[in-house]
Design a protein around this motif. Structure first.
Motif, PDB file in Angstrom:
ATOM      1  N   UNK A  18       0.813  -1.317   0.049  1.00 44.86           N
ATOM      2  CA  UNK A  18      -0.104  -0.026   0.065  1.00 44.86           C
ATOM      3  C   UNK A  18       0.723   1.173   0.169  1.00 44.86           C
ATOM      4  N   UNK A  19       0.420   2.407  -0.703  1.00 44.57           N
ATOM      5  CA  UNK A  19       1.326   3.430  -0.863  1.00 44.57           C
ATOM      6  C   UNK A  19       0.347   4.724  -0.136  1.00 44.57           C
ATOM      7  N   UNK A  20       0.935   5.611   0.361  1.00 45.84           N
ATOM      8  CA  UNK A  20       0.358   6.678   1.190  1.00 45.84           C
ATOM      9  C   UNK A  20      -0.136   7.586  -0.228  1.00 45.84           C
ATOM     10  N   UNK A  21      -1.049   8.325   0.037  1.00 44.77           N
ATOM     11  CA  UNK A  21      -1.489   9.150  -0.982  1.00 44.77           C
ATOM     12  C   UNK A  21      -0.564  10.561  -1.009  1.00 44.77           C
ATOM     13  N   UNK A  22      -0.054  10.813   0.231  1.00 44.43           N
ATOM     14  CA  UNK A  22       0.948  11.987   0.261  1.00 44.43           C
ATOM     15  C   UNK A  22       2.126  11.453  -0.258  1.00 44.43           C
ATOM     16  N   UNK A  23       2.761  10.360  -0.649  1.00 46.56           N
ATOM     17  CA  UNK A  23       3.887   9.969  -1.281  1.00 46.56           C
ATOM     18  C   UNK A  23       4.850   9.582  -0.112  1.00 46.56           C
ATOM     19  N   UNK A  24       4.624   9.692   1.081  1.00 44.86           N
ATOM     20  CA  UNK A  24       5.660   9.771   2.169  1.00 44.86           C
ATOM     21  C   UNK A  24       5.906   8.431   2.818  1.00 44.86           C
ATOM     22  N   UNK A  25       4.967   7.569   2.453  1.00 46.74           N
ATOM     23  CA  UNK A  25       4.950   6.061   3.148  1.00 46.74           C
ATOM     24  C   UNK A  25       4.719   4.954   2.119  1.00 46.74           C
ATOM     25  N   UNK A  26       5.138   3.898   2.523  1.00 46.29           N
ATOM     26  CA  UNK A  26       4.729   2.762   1.953  1.00 46.29           C
ATOM     27  C   UNK A  26       4.631   1.662   2.962  1.00 46.29           C
ATOM     28  N   UNK A  27       3.566   0.746   2.711  1.00 42.51           N
ATOM     29  CA  UNK A  27       3.430  -0.430   3.936  1.00 42.51           C
ATOM     30  C   UNK A  27       3.089  -1.629   3.052  1.00 42.51           C
ATOM     31  N   UNK A  28       3.923  -2.535   3.469  1.00 44.03           N
ATOM     32  CA  UNK A  28       3.833  -3.982   3.131  1.00 44.03           C
ATOM     33  C   UNK A  28       3.345  -4.897   3.894  1.00 44.03           C
ATOM     34  N   UNK A  29       2.445  -5.771   4.068  1.00 39.48           N
ATOM     35  CA  UNK A  29       2.394  -6.773   4.887  1.00 39.48           C
ATOM     36  C   UNK A  29       2.171  -8.202   4.107  1.00 39.48           C
ATOM     37  N   UNK A  30       2.953  -9.098   4.970  1.00 35.64           N
ATOM     38  CA  UNK A  30       2.985 -10.582   4.299  1.00 35.64           C
ATOM     39  C   UNK A  30       2.262 -11.357   5.291  1.00 35.64           C
ATOM     40  N   UNK A  31       1.369 -12.254   4.901  1.00 37.47           N
ATOM     41  CA  UNK A  31       1.003 -13.332   5.887  1.00 37.47           C
ATOM     42  C   UNK A  31       1.741 -14.649   5.698  1.00 37.47           C
TER      43      UNK A  31
END
Length: 118
Positions: free
Chosen positions: A56-69
């Protein structure tokens, strides 16, 4: 990549979820997305115990989140040890660290709340 849905539920047979929050400059977010999609599809998804991942990327461009199950906590621990010895993964992380900082932690699901649209 898959368009299938992920079933997130409490007590999912010991499943462990690794959530990694990356901080990145807005101008580097697209490159980080590319690196993470490539890393997840080409490296992590091939490790035994990998169930599914999302980015997932933040709409403001400053974050990216990944999650792995991962199938369970043992699978996650084994994957962690396997990846630490994988030259391709080490190179991937070196490239990521050039443009972002990471904050990874393992999690377990303790509650799932559905909305009216579910």
């Amino acid at each position: 990549m898959s368009d299938s849905t992920i079933s997130i539920r409490v007590g999912a047979d010991g499943a462990t979820t690794m959530i990694n929050v990356f901080t990145v400059e807005p101008g580097d977010q697209a490159e980080l997305v590319r690196l993470e999609v490539t890393g997840m599809t080409g490296i992590a998804s091939k490790v035994p115990g990998f169930v599914r991942g999302s980015i997932h990327r933040s709409l403001d461009g400053t974050r990216l989140v990944n999650y792995i199950h991962w199938a369970d906590s043992d699978a996650w621990r084994n994957a962690h040890e396997t990846l630490k010895a994988n030259p391709e993964y080490l190179e991937h992380m070196e490239n990521v660290r050039r443009i972002a900082t990471a904050d990874p932690h393992p999690y377990e699901v303790i509650a799932v709340i559905d909305g009216a649209a579910a």
